[in-house]
Write a protein that holds these residues in place. Structure first.
Motif, PDB file in Angstrom:
ATOM      1  N   GLU A  23       0.666  -1.781   0.486  1.00 54.99           N
ATOM      2  CA  GLU A  23       0.497  -0.070  -0.329  1.00 54.99           C
ATOM      3  C   GLU A  23       0.935   0.913   0.069  1.00 54.99           C
ATOM      4  N   THR A  24       0.295   1.670  -0.750  1.00 49.71           N
ATOM      5  CA  THR A  24       1.456   3.281  -0.771  1.00 49.71           C
ATOM      6  C   THR A  24      -0.006   4.741  -0.342  1.00 49.71           C
ATOM      7  N   ARG A  25      -0.014   5.777  -0.157  1.00 49.77           N
ATOM      8  CA  ARG A  25      -1.343   6.651  -0.249  1.00 49.77           C
ATOM      9  C   ARG A  25      -0.317   7.928  -1.029  1.00 49.77           C
ATOM     10  N   LEU A  26      -1.294   8.619  -1.590  1.00 48.30           N
ATOM     11  CA  LEU A  26      -1.374   9.145  -3.071  1.00 48.30           C
ATOM     12  C   LEU A  26      -2.174  11.036  -2.626  1.00 48.30           C
ATOM     13  N   LEU A  27      -1.344  12.006  -3.032  1.00 50.01           N
ATOM     14  CA  LEU A  27      -2.767  13.055  -2.718  1.00 50.01           C
ATOM     15  C   LEU A  27      -3.239  13.283  -4.423  1.00 50.01           C
ATOM     16  N   LEU A  28      -4.556  13.466  -3.896  1.00 48.91           N
ATOM     17  CA  LEU A  28      -4.886  13.732  -5.743  1.00 48.91           C
ATOM     18  C   LEU A  28      -5.144  14.823  -5.063  1.00 48.91           C
ATOM     19  N   PRO A  29      -5.596  15.736  -6.123  1.00 52.21           N
ATOM     20  CA  PRO A  29      -5.598  17.491  -6.650  1.00 52.21           C
ATOM     21  C   PRO A  29      -6.643  18.048  -5.893  1.00 52.21           C
ATOM     22  N   GLU A  30      -7.862  17.234  -5.930  1.00 56.41           N
ATOM     23  CA  GLU A  30      -8.842  18.027  -4.171  1.00 56.41           C
ATOM     24  C   GLU A  30      -8.538  18.147  -3.103  1.00 56.41           C
ATOM     25  N   GLY A  31      -7.102  17.537  -2.722  1.00 61.46           N
ATOM     26  CA  GLY A  31      -6.513  17.184  -1.008  1.00 61.46           C
ATOM     27  C   GLY A  31      -6.319  16.215  -0.776  1.00 61.46           C
ATOM     28  N   SER A  32      -7.531  15.164  -1.386  1.00 61.76           N
ATOM     29  CA  SER A  32      -7.513  14.476  -0.352  1.00 61.76           C
ATOM     30  C   SER A  32      -6.329  12.813  -0.370  1.00 61.76           C
ATOM     31  N   ASP A  33      -5.637  12.073   0.977  1.00 64.97           N
ATOM     32  CA  ASP A  33      -4.870  11.629   1.165  1.00 64.97           C
ATOM     33  C   ASP A  33      -5.203   9.606   0.790  1.00 64.97           C
ATOM     34  N   MET A  34      -4.588   9.431  -0.187  1.00 66.46           N
ATOM     35  CA  MET A  34      -6.099   8.379  -0.754  1.00 66.46           C
ATOM     36  C   MET A  34      -4.859   7.130  -0.544  1.00 66.46           C
ATOM     37  N   PRO A  35      -5.640   6.385  -0.201  1.00 69.79           N
ATOM     38  CA  PRO A  35      -4.789   4.656  -0.481  1.00 69.79           C
ATOM     39  C   PRO A  35      -4.345   4.028  -1.395  1.00 69.79           C
ATOM     40  N   PHE A  36      -3.470   3.396  -1.918  1.00 65.37           N
ATOM     41  CA  PHE A  36      -4.031   2.632  -3.584  1.00 65.37           C
ATOM     42  C   PHE A  36      -2.229   1.312  -3.058  1.00 65.37           C
ATOM     43  N   ILE A  37      -3.751   0.614  -3.408  1.00 64.35           N
ATOM     44  CA  ILE A  37      -2.643  -1.013  -4.218  1.00 64.35           C
ATOM     45  C   ILE A  37      -2.136  -0.870  -4.970  1.00 64.35           C
ATOM     46  N   ALA A  38      -0.669  -1.442  -4.294  1.00 65.06           N
ATOM     47  CA  ALA A  38       0.114  -2.134  -6.128  1.00 65.06           C
ATOM     48  C   ALA A  38      -0.287  -3.163  -6.506  1.00 65.06           C
ATOM     49  N   GLY A  39      -0.125  -3.352  -7.986  1.00 62.80           N
ATOM     50  CA  GLY A  39      -0.837  -4.842  -8.689  1.00 62.80           C
ATOM     51  C   GLY A  39       0.152  -4.748 -10.056  1.00 62.80           C
ATOM     52  N   HIS A  40       0.285  -5.806 -10.162  1.00 63.59           N
ATOM     53  CA  HIS A  40       0.448  -5.868 -11.780  1.00 63.59           C
ATOM     54  C   HIS A  40       0.064  -7.363 -12.577  1.00 63.59           C
ATOM     55  N   GLU A  41      -0.215  -6.835 -13.714  1.00 66.82           N
ATOM     56  CA  GLU A  41      -0.791  -8.045 -14.902  1.00 66.82           C
ATOM     57  C   GLU A  41       0.031  -7.694 -15.925  1.00 66.82           C
ATOM     58  N   LYS A  42       0.505  -9.155 -16.337  1.00 70.97           N
ATOM     59  CA  LYS A  42       1.450  -9.697 -17.636  1.00 70.97           C
ATOM     60  C   LYS A  42       1.336  -7.955 -18.273  1.00 70.97           C
ATOM     61  N   ALA A  43      -0.507  -7.816 -19.291  1.00 77.62           N
ATOM     62  CA  ALA A  43      -0.373  -7.275 -20.292  1.00 77.62           C
ATOM     63  C   ALA A  43      -0.619  -6.018 -20.033  1.00 77.62           C
ATOM     64  N   ILE A  44      -1.014  -5.529 -18.529  1.00 82.39           N
ATOM     65  CA  ILE A  44      -0.665  -3.845 -18.484  1.00 82.39           C
ATOM     66  C   ILE A  44       0.871  -3.457 -18.262  1.00 82.39           C
TER      67      ILE A  44
END
Length: 194
Positions: free
Chosen positions: A114-135
């Motif tokens: 998990e990593t957190r990112l600050l979005l333009p409107e000001g929210s600090d959102m949790p993101f989970i890293a993933g991986h798919e071969k095709a993308i």
């Protein structure tokens, strides 16, 4: 007998013949969805995302009870943000905010981290890293899963559009010529007389 694969579209199911099992078909999908360059996607990845998630839907999600049959796979509103591609992925089992590398890499994470990112409107959102071969590598932030509250795809897409509007619109700066409505100013206190 030759092997035949085709990418499912919204109106056409996945077709395959001659595959020993589903994993063989899954490994073959890389031929349909080109891998992103190591430095990231030079173009909007919506087409590749939709193709990949249609295959996942057809091959990995069959008989999963959380699927909403009224919802189809769609990549909504992908745009460049801070050198990464940001948009919402709508599938019958989730609506996620997704980030993929563009001209800038994603934060260094292993799939599942998990990593957190600050979005333009000001929210600090949790993101989970993933991986798919095709993308390749991506970050995802779950917005809805499962999707029983959506009666149709139109409402799911409208929600995705609204989420993008809310999260990627910076807060408006206060107007420079806005009147001072503080209580002290309204009652004439704290003002200097010429």
């Amino acid at each position: 007998m030759s092997t035949f694969w085709s990418i499912p579209t919204q109106d056409q199911p996945l077709e395959y013949q001659g595959a020993a099992d589903r994993e063989q078909v899954l490994s073959a999908r890389d031929g349909f969805c080109p891998q992103p360059a190591p430095q990231g996607w030079p173009h909007d990845p919506s087409f590749e995302l939709e193709a990949t998630y249609r295959l996942i839907h057809a091959l990995r999600m069959q008989d999963v009870p959380i699927l909403n049959p009224a919802i189809r796979v769609e990549a909504v509103g992908f745009r460049l943000w801070q050198g990464c591609w940001a948009g919402v992925m709508v599938t019958p089992w989730f609506i996620n905010l997704m980030l993929l590398p563009g001209s800038m890499p994603l934060p260094a994470c292993r799939p599942g981290d998990e990593t957190r990112l600050l979005l333009p409107e000001g929210s600090d959102m949790p993101f989970i890293a993933g991986h798919e071969k095709a993308i390749g590598d991506y970050l995802m932030c779950s917005l809805f899963s499962p999707l029983p509250q959506f009666a149709d795809h139109i409402s799911a897409r409208a929600t995705a559009d609204e989420v993008l509007k809310l999260l990627f619109t910076p807060p408006a700066a206060p107007a420079a010529d806005a009147p001072d409505l503080s209580r002290r100013r309204l009652f004439g206190l704290g003002t200097s007389k010429p």
